[in-house]
Design a protein around this motif. Structure first.
Motif, PDB file in Angstrom:
ATOM      1  N   ASP A 150       0.861  -1.132  -0.018  1.00 23.82           N
ATOM      2  CA  ASP A 150       0.002  -0.045  -0.065  1.00 23.82           C
ATOM      3  C   ASP A 150       0.932   1.256  -0.071  1.00 23.82           C
ATOM      4  OD1 ASP A 150      -2.645   1.449   0.808  1.00 23.82           O
ATOM      5  OD2 ASP A 150      -1.372   2.115   2.220  1.00 23.82           O
ATOM      6  N   ARG A 151       0.583   2.256  -0.727  1.00 27.43           N
ATOM      7  CA  ARG A 151       1.254   3.425  -0.855  1.00 27.43           C
ATOM      8  C   ARG A 151       1.557   4.278   0.572  1.00 27.43           C
ATOM      9  NH1 ARG A 151      -1.381   5.612  -4.555  1.00 27.43           N
ATOM     10  NH2 ARG A 151      -0.077   5.624  -6.205  1.00 27.43           N
ATOM     11  N   GLU A 152       0.564   4.194   1.353  1.00 27.79           N
ATOM     12  CA  GLU A 152       0.726   4.708   2.569  1.00 27.79           C
ATOM     13  C   GLU A 152       1.735   3.938   3.579  1.00 27.79           C
ATOM     14  OE1 GLU A 152      -0.035   7.764   3.708  1.00 27.79           O
ATOM     15  OE2 GLU A 152      -0.836   7.989   1.634  1.00 27.79           O
ATOM     16  N   ARG A 155       5.300   4.829   2.188  1.00 21.87           N
ATOM     17  CA  ARG A 155       5.734   6.054   2.515  1.00 21.87           C
ATOM     18  C   ARG A 155       6.172   6.157   3.921  1.00 21.87           C
ATOM     19  NH1 ARG A 155       1.817  10.107  -1.264  1.00 21.87           N
ATOM     20  NH2 ARG A 155       2.663   9.692  -3.265  1.00 21.87           N
ATOM     21  N   GLU A 156       5.290   5.412   4.881  1.00 29.55           N
ATOM     22  CA  GLU A 156       5.516   5.356   6.143  1.00 29.55           C
ATOM     23  C   GLU A 156       7.059   4.516   6.580  1.00 29.55           C
ATOM     24  OE1 GLU A 156       2.552   3.389   8.303  1.00 29.55           O
ATOM     25  OE2 GLU A 156       1.179   5.089   7.839  1.00 29.55           O
TER      26      GLU A 156
END
Length: 221
Positions: A150-152, A155-156
């Motif tokens: 997942d993108r989030e 990024r996390e």
């Protein structure tokens, strides 16, 4: 399913025989006739024993457990090489020929056991890239997205593992390359270093800033 199959009577497990050539496998005999093989792990997991009554539904359940065990064994071999994202594991098991319901069972058990965790996988991937194949956050994020993360979550992981600015990341990546190119003509130095950073996913503005900095520090006079 025919009516005969639906009304098939239950049988009794009369023998569990360890196979000589494959000691991890057990031959299951029902009513004194060989019925099917199971792994030792499935025998232990299900508690199957001599004298147990086995219906058709039980047979289906036991064989489903055996198939899930095969999928888990395949997953274990993949994880021994490196961690995997959930989507990546599902794809590899599908390519190995396992049915969707078997994959669901295997992945759920892997997830429950902490062997599949997309957040942990993303952190591993970012750390591995930073140490062995440095590249820009944009490219690393794209790699994680391609693996189904997942993108989030991606990024996390990027923010957690490396809080340095894009310029500092690019500078770390480029220092060794800049030193190797220090003997080139100034325009060749800038062009090759820019291309080097561009291939690693850094934005134009970041590349230009770092190339100017390294031109002053280690570039040709």
């Amino acid at each position: 399913m025919t009516s005969d199959q639906q009304s098939e009577p239950a049988g009794i497990v009369t023998k569990l025989e360890r196979q000589h050539r494959r000691p991890s496998r057990v031959a299951v005999y029902i009513d004194d006739e060989f019925a099917f093989p199971l792994s030792v792990g499935v025998i232990e997991r299900t508690g199957l024993g001599i004298g147990d009554r086995v219906t058709r539904a039980d047979r289906i359940r036991l064989l489903a457990e055996e198939e899930a065990a095969r999928a888990l064994a395949r997953a274990g071999r993949l994880l021994a090489y490196r961690p995997r994202s959930e989507a990546e594991m599902r794809r590899r098991l599908r390519e190995a020929g396992f049915a969707p319901e078997t994959i669901d069972t295997a992945v759920e058990r892997l997830r429950s056991g902490g062997l599949i965790d997309d957040s942990a996988f993303a952190r591993y991937w970012v750390e591995n890239r930073a140490e062995f194949r440095p590249r820009g956050a944009r490219m690393v994020e794209a790699e994680l997205r391609a693996k189904g993360v997942d993108r989030e979550v991606a990024r996390e992981a990027l923010a957690e593992v490396d809080s340095a600015s894009p310029e500092e990341q690019a500078y770390r990546v480029a220092v060794k390359a800049a030193r190797r190119l220090a003997g080139e003509q100034p325009d060749v130095f800038r062009r090759r270093l820019s291309a080097f950073l561009g291939r690693r996913g850094f934005d134009y503005e970041v590349v230009a800033s770092v190339v100017r900095r390294l031109s002053r520090e280690v570039g040709p006079a």
